[in-house]
Scaffold this active site. Structure first.
Site, short mmCIF file in Angstrom:
data_model
loop_
_atom_site.label_atom_id
_atom_site.label_comp_id
_atom_site.label_asym_id
_atom_site.label_seq_id
_atom_site.Cartn_x
_atom_site.Cartn_y
_atom_site.Cartn_z
CE LYS A 24 -1.50 2.20 3.44
NZ LYS A 24 -2.07 2.65 4.73
CG ASP A 28 -7.03 3.75 2.58
OD1 ASP A 28 -7.99 3.48 1.82
OD2 ASP A 28 -6.88 4.89 3.07
#
Length: 219
Positions: free
Chosen positions: A121, A139
């Site tokens: 991420k 996220d």
């Protein structure tokens, strides 16, 4: 409405209303963004922005951070989530950034993930924001909103599967900004516990609103 139409409606709405959506983390260079994104894991951008001014004043470069210790860094970031781990990650990241990359933040996901505290991420955020690559960081907000809108199937039960689905259907030139569209929508409108459906401009093509099923897979 089928999936392709939902994506088309999403892109049309946000391109018209929020064409320049961007990260809310404060930074002035790639090194600062990398530090801020590491700190933002399971923590709000608002909290991170409160502590980074003094942190960057003390550690303005990767070299200065690499020369520090986790104990010292901890004193600057103690109010964020998981400060013990993050202080270790930051120092470890800085040391590898200096030794392996000559203090230049890498532009590939693979190289970025060689550093402590940098998962997929975080790496996606960096290559997207700094290097304008078509990468989608997933996220909790992106994960939740993607499922509720019906952009991804319920079988997409982890961030990587959601990432693959979004990249598959979004226009390539919109992937980077779409990351911010979904985050900001999830942060301020499509919140986890009480989504603000009455004021949401996306409800006309939102699967959750249509079916009254706001449950999403657990991360």
């Amino acid at each position: 409405m089928n999936k392709k139409d939902r994506y088309k409606a999403l892109v049309t709405y946000f391109t018209e209303h929020y064409p320049q959506a961007e990260t809310e983390l404060h930074y002035t260079n790639p090194y600062e963004l990398l530090v801020a994104v590491i700190l933002s894991a399971q923590c709000t951008d608002k909290r991170v922005n409160l502590i980074t001014p003094k942190l960057f004043e003390r550690y303005p470069t990767a070299e200065s951070l690499a020369d520090s210790t986790a104990d010292e860094v901890f004193e600057y970031i103690r109010s964020v989530s998981y400060p013990n781990n993050k202080s270790k990650h930051l120092v470890g990241m800085a040391r590898i950034l200096v030794s392996d990359f000559q203090s230049e933040v890498p532009n590939t996901i693979e190289e970025l993930q060689k550093m402590p505290g940098v998962g997929r991420k975080t790496a996606n955020v960096i290559v997207s924001v700094i290097y304008n690559q078509p990468a989608m960081a997933v996220d909790t907000h992106v994960f939740r909103v993607s499922h509720r809108l019906g952009l991804v199937p319920k079988t997409a039960k982890n961030p990587f599967l959601v990432e693959k689905e979004l990249i598959k259907y979004l226009p390539k030139d919109k992937i980077s900004v779409a990351h911010h569209w979904l985050i900001l929508h999830g942060r301020y409108i499509c919140t986890a516990r009480t989504p603000k459906c009455p004021e949401c401009e996306l409800k006309s093509f939102c699967l959750a609103y249509e079916t009254k099923d706001f449950k999403t897979p657990s991360l």
